[in-house]
Design a protein around this motif. Sequence first.
Motif, PDB file in Angstrom:
ATOM      1  N   VAL A  41     -94.440 -71.799 -99.089  1.00 42.70           N
ATOM      2  CA  VAL A  41     -93.409 -70.823 -99.165  1.00 42.70           C
ATOM      3  C   VAL A  41     -92.297 -71.356 -99.708  1.00 42.70           C
ATOM      4  CG1 VAL A  41     -92.070 -69.656 -97.220  1.00 42.70           C
ATOM      5  CG2 VAL A  41     -94.526 -70.138 -96.862  1.00 42.70           C
ATOM      6  N   LEU A  42     -91.578 -70.533-100.520  1.00 34.53           N
ATOM      7  CA  LEU A  42     -90.163 -70.849-101.074  1.00 34.53           C
ATOM      8  C   LEU A  42     -89.128 -69.712-100.576  1.00 34.53           C
ATOM      9  CD1 LEU A  42     -88.312 -72.358-103.223  1.00 34.53           C
ATOM     10  CD2 LEU A  42     -88.733 -70.467-104.853  1.00 34.53           C
ATOM     11  N   ASP A  43     -88.022 -70.299 -99.916  1.00 32.67           N
ATOM     12  CA  ASP A  43     -86.815 -69.722 -99.695  1.00 32.67           C
ATOM     13  C   ASP A  43     -85.810 -69.661-100.584  1.00 32.67           C
ATOM     14  OD1 ASP A  43     -84.874 -68.273 -98.156  1.00 32.67           O
ATOM     15  OD2 ASP A  43     -84.552 -69.869 -96.699  1.00 32.67           O
ATOM     16  N   ILE A  44     -85.265 -68.528-101.161  1.00 30.21           N
ATOM     17  CA  ILE A  44     -84.279 -68.597-102.444  1.00 30.21           C
ATOM     18  C   ILE A  44     -83.132 -68.560-101.644  1.00 30.21           C
ATOM     19  CG2 ILE A  44     -83.544 -67.784-104.326  1.00 30.21           C
ATOM     20  CD1 ILE A  44     -86.500 -67.145-105.251  1.00 30.21           C
ATOM     21  N   GLY A  45     -81.888 -69.510-101.637  1.00 28.81           N
ATOM     22  CA  GLY A  45     -80.841 -69.276-101.299  1.00 28.81           C
ATOM     23  C   GLY A  45     -80.668 -69.259 -99.776  1.00 28.81           C
ATOM     24  N   ALA A  46     -81.313 -70.548 -99.424  1.00 25.65           N
ATOM     25  CA  ALA A  46     -81.578 -70.751 -97.990  1.00 25.65           C
ATOM     26  C   ALA A  46     -80.469 -70.861 -96.799  1.00 25.65           C
ATOM     27  CB  ALA A  46     -82.247 -72.146 -98.021  1.00 25.65           C
ATOM     28  N   GLY A  47     -79.205 -70.840 -97.168  1.00 34.20           N
ATOM     29  CA  GLY A  47     -78.125 -71.043 -96.464  1.00 34.20           C
ATOM     30  C   GLY A  47     -78.323 -72.072 -95.303  1.00 34.20           C
ATOM     31  N   THR A  48     -78.480 -71.940 -94.060  1.00 34.06           N
ATOM     32  CA  THR A  48     -78.724 -72.731 -92.997  1.00 34.06           C
ATOM     33  C   THR A  48     -80.069 -73.094 -92.959  1.00 34.06           C
ATOM     34  OG1 THR A  48     -79.157 -70.710 -91.358  1.00 34.06           O
ATOM     35  CG2 THR A  48     -76.695 -71.509 -91.412  1.00 34.06           C
ATOM     36  N   ASP A 105     -92.899 -76.306-111.945  1.00 33.27           N
ATOM     37  CA  ASP A 105     -94.408 -75.593-112.694  1.00 33.27           C
ATOM     38  C   ASP A 105     -94.964 -75.192-111.621  1.00 33.27           C
ATOM     39  OD1 ASP A 105     -93.423 -76.252-115.184  1.00 33.27           O
ATOM     40  OD2 ASP A 105     -94.418 -78.261-114.714  1.00 33.27           O
ATOM     41  N   ASP A 106     -94.769 -75.289-110.252  1.00 29.72           N
ATOM     42  CA  ASP A 106     -95.735 -74.760-109.210  1.00 29.72           C
ATOM     43  C   ASP A 106     -95.522 -73.372-108.736  1.00 29.72           C
ATOM     44  OD1 ASP A 106     -96.653 -77.598-108.714  1.00 29.72           O
ATOM     45  OD2 ASP A 106     -95.332 -77.872-107.152  1.00 29.72           O
ATOM     46  N   SER A 107     -96.578 -72.789-108.279  1.00 27.00           N
ATOM     47  CA  SER A 107     -96.250 -71.433-107.941  1.00 27.00           C
ATOM     48  C   SER A 107     -96.273 -71.489-106.306  1.00 27.00           C
ATOM     49  CB  SER A 107     -97.347 -70.355-108.311  1.00 27.00           C
ATOM     50  OG  SER A 107     -98.601 -70.938-108.006  1.00 27.00           O
ATOM     51  N   TYR A 108     -95.817 -70.354-105.679  1.00 27.25           N
ATOM     52  CA  TYR A 108     -95.852 -70.204-104.231  1.00 27.25           C
ATOM     53  C   TYR A 108     -96.491 -68.914-103.772  1.00 27.25           C
ATOM     54  CZ  TYR A 108     -92.101 -73.754-104.375  1.00 27.25           C
ATOM     55  OH  TYR A 108     -91.208 -74.942-104.503  1.00 27.25           O
ATOM     56  N   ASP A 109     -97.305 -68.953-102.440  1.00 28.17           N
ATOM     57  CA  ASP A 109     -97.901 -67.916-101.912  1.00 28.17           C
ATOM     58  C   ASP A 109     -96.993 -66.813-101.353  1.00 28.17           C
ATOM     59  OD1 ASP A 109    -100.316 -69.223-102.681  1.00 28.17           O
ATOM     60  OD2 ASP A 109    -100.407 -70.348-100.766  1.00 28.17           O
ATOM     61  N   LEU A 110     -95.970 -67.221-100.947  1.00 30.85           N
ATOM     62  CA  LEU A 110     -94.731 -66.504-100.372  1.00 30.85           C
ATOM     63  C   LEU A 110     -93.509 -66.975-100.731  1.00 30.85           C
ATOM     64  CD1 LEU A 110     -94.092 -64.101 -98.226  1.00 30.85           C
ATOM     65  CD2 LEU A 110     -94.063 -66.105 -96.353  1.00 30.85           C
ATOM     66  N   ILE A 111     -92.648 -65.930-101.189  1.00 27.55           N
ATOM     67  CA  ILE A 111     -91.429 -66.330-101.605  1.00 27.55           C
ATOM     68  C   ILE A 111     -90.413 -65.222-100.688  1.00 27.55           C
ATOM     69  CG2 ILE A 111     -89.412 -66.136-103.613  1.00 27.55           C
ATOM     70  CD1 ILE A 111     -91.738 -66.913-105.267  1.00 27.55           C
ATOM     71  N   VAL A 112     -89.443 -65.707-100.123  1.00 28.29           N
ATOM     72  CA  VAL A 112     -88.457 -65.014 -99.464  1.00 28.29           C
ATOM     73  C   VAL A 112     -87.063 -65.275 -99.766  1.00 28.29           C
ATOM     74  CG1 VAL A 112     -89.776 -64.603 -97.203  1.00 28.29           C
ATOM     75  CG2 VAL A 112     -88.350 -66.681 -97.452  1.00 28.29           C
ATOM     76  N   SER A 113     -86.319 -64.117 -99.580  1.00 30.38           N
ATOM     77  CA  SER A 113     -84.783 -64.245 -99.997  1.00 30.38           C
ATOM     78  C   SER A 113     -83.975 -63.203 -99.029  1.00 30.38           C
ATOM     79  CB  SER A 113     -84.643 -64.110-101.477  1.00 30.38           C
ATOM     80  OG  SER A 113     -83.174 -64.278-101.739  1.00 30.38           O
ATOM     81  N   ASN A 114     -82.968 -63.796 -98.411  1.00 27.18           N
ATOM     82  CA  ASN A 114     -81.929 -62.967 -98.029  1.00 27.18           C
ATOM     83  C   ASN A 114     -80.722 -62.782 -98.952  1.00 27.18           C
ATOM     84  OD1 ASN A 114     -79.949 -61.586 -96.564  1.00 27.18           O
ATOM     85  ND2 ASN A 114     -79.729 -63.109 -94.693  1.00 27.18           N
ATOM     86  N   PRO A 115     -80.774 -62.134-100.081  1.00 28.41           N
ATOM     87  CA  PRO A 115     -79.700 -62.509-101.287  1.00 28.41           C
ATOM     88  C   PRO A 115     -78.346 -62.084-100.808  1.00 28.41           C
ATOM     89  CG  PRO A 115     -80.867 -60.450-101.692  1.00 28.41           C
ATOM     90  CD  PRO A 115     -81.557 -61.062-100.182  1.00 28.41           C
ATOM     91  N   PRO A 116     -77.643 -62.725-101.364  1.00 28.82           N
ATOM     92  CA  PRO A 116     -75.832 -62.232-101.276  1.00 28.82           C
ATOM     93  C   PRO A 116     -75.787 -60.895-101.665  1.00 28.82           C
ATOM     94  CG  PRO A 116     -76.218 -64.014-102.662  1.00 28.82           C
ATOM     95  CD  PRO A 116     -77.524 -63.909-102.086  1.00 28.82           C
ATOM     96  N   PHE A 117     -75.590 -59.899-101.183  1.00 24.38           N
ATOM     97  CA  PHE A 117     -75.645 -58.737-101.970  1.00 24.38           C
ATOM     98  C   PHE A 117     -74.536 -57.666-101.945  1.00 24.38           C
ATOM     99  CE2 PHE A 117     -78.503 -58.085 -98.126  1.00 24.38           C
ATOM    100  CZ  PHE A 117     -77.579 -57.581 -97.383  1.00 24.38           C
ATOM    101  N   LEU A 151     -94.230 -66.901-108.055  1.00 26.13           N
ATOM    102  CA  LEU A 151     -95.423 -66.258-107.434  1.00 26.13           C
ATOM    103  C   LEU A 151     -96.682 -66.588-107.900  1.00 26.13           C
ATOM    104  CD1 LEU A 151     -94.832 -64.685-104.659  1.00 26.13           C
ATOM    105  CD2 LEU A 151     -94.982 -62.489-105.782  1.00 26.13           C
ATOM    106  N   SER A 152     -97.567 -66.883-106.962  1.00 28.01           N
ATOM    107  CA  SER A 152     -98.978 -67.100-107.184  1.00 28.01           C
ATOM    108  C   SER A 152     -99.499 -65.605-107.209  1.00 28.01           C
ATOM    109  CB  SER A 152     -99.922 -67.982-106.024  1.00 28.01           C
ATOM    110  OG  SER A 152     -99.643 -67.205-104.919  1.00 28.01           O
ATOM    111  N   SER A 153    -100.816 -65.566-107.963  1.00 25.82           N
ATOM    112  CA  SER A 153    -101.283 -64.394-108.413  1.00 25.82           C
ATOM    113  C   SER A 153    -101.597 -63.385-107.061  1.00 25.82           C
ATOM    114  CB  SER A 153    -102.622 -64.484-109.274  1.00 25.82           C
ATOM    115  OG  SER A 153    -103.500 -65.061-108.319  1.00 25.82           O
ATOM    116  N   ASN A 154    -101.939 -63.931-106.157  1.00 25.37           N
ATOM    117  CA  ASN A 154    -102.240 -62.972-104.881  1.00 25.37           C
ATOM    118  C   ASN A 154    -100.638 -63.330-103.898  1.00 25.37           C
ATOM    119  OD1 ASN A 154    -102.511 -65.674-104.026  1.00 25.37           O
ATOM    120  ND2 ASN A 154    -104.262 -65.246-102.890  1.00 25.37           N
ATOM    121  N   GLY A 155     -99.946 -63.799-104.150  1.00 22.51           N
ATOM    122  CA  GLY A 155     -98.779 -63.955-103.468  1.00 22.51           C
ATOM    123  C   GLY A 155     -97.659 -62.693-103.129  1.00 22.51           C
TER     124      GLY A 155
END
Length: 237
Positions: A41-48, A105-117, A151-155
């Motif tokens: 799993v990857l959280d982009i812009g993790a904050g706390t 170079d790695d990929s992730y099965d799940l990526i999440v982000s609560n982006p500053p918007f 993202l992995s192919s089935n992520g």
Amino acid sequence: MSKPFKFKEFTINQDRCAMKVGTDGVLLGAWTTLENNPESVLDIGAGTGLIALQLAQRSTAETIDAIELDDDAYEQCVENFEASPWGDRLFCYHASLQEFVEEMDDSYDLIVSNPPFYSEDVSSGDKARDNARQNLALPFDMLLRAAEKLLSSNGSFATIIPFKEEKEFCSLALKSNLYANRITRIKGSPDSEIKRSLLQFSFEENEIHEDELVIEIRRHEYTQEYQELTKAFYLKM
């Protein structure tokens, strides 16, 4: 000074973070589907570190990485990870998204982000808070290109954005070969306007599952659906 926010299984210290624990983050961390049993799993812009911690609680993923650019938020995120029951599965990178994408170079099965918007040019006079809130710090197209690459192919990739940006975001996502699979639109109360959209994407084009979630029936009286979604986290639920 901002008090720690206590959840059922972990605590978030947030006194050095511009963006405090909020409903958007908790919703995303609780709503994101784990159907493909993500190993990474990857959280982009993790904050706390809130969303990464929620996903550590909810999943068996061995690798839960986070990226945070702001110095203070990064340090606080690491501290919150280390104090949690899942410290051995959580890791935060102190980097910009561009740097991370170039070097990873790695990929992730799940990526999440609560982006500053907040794309409007709002200034509160507090630079860290403004950076955290304005999508100048993380434009949607950059976020989507990063998701496509990492993202992995089935992520799958999940995010929460203002409802008014939903159509544009989904159009941009298609340019990165990402198809919306789930959309939940959020209203504060039964009579209020839709405020947020929770979106989950993958590289597969399926029928979109769409629904609505109302948070409160009236002030501090939460709907059954919202309670069900967040009860694993909030002490009061």
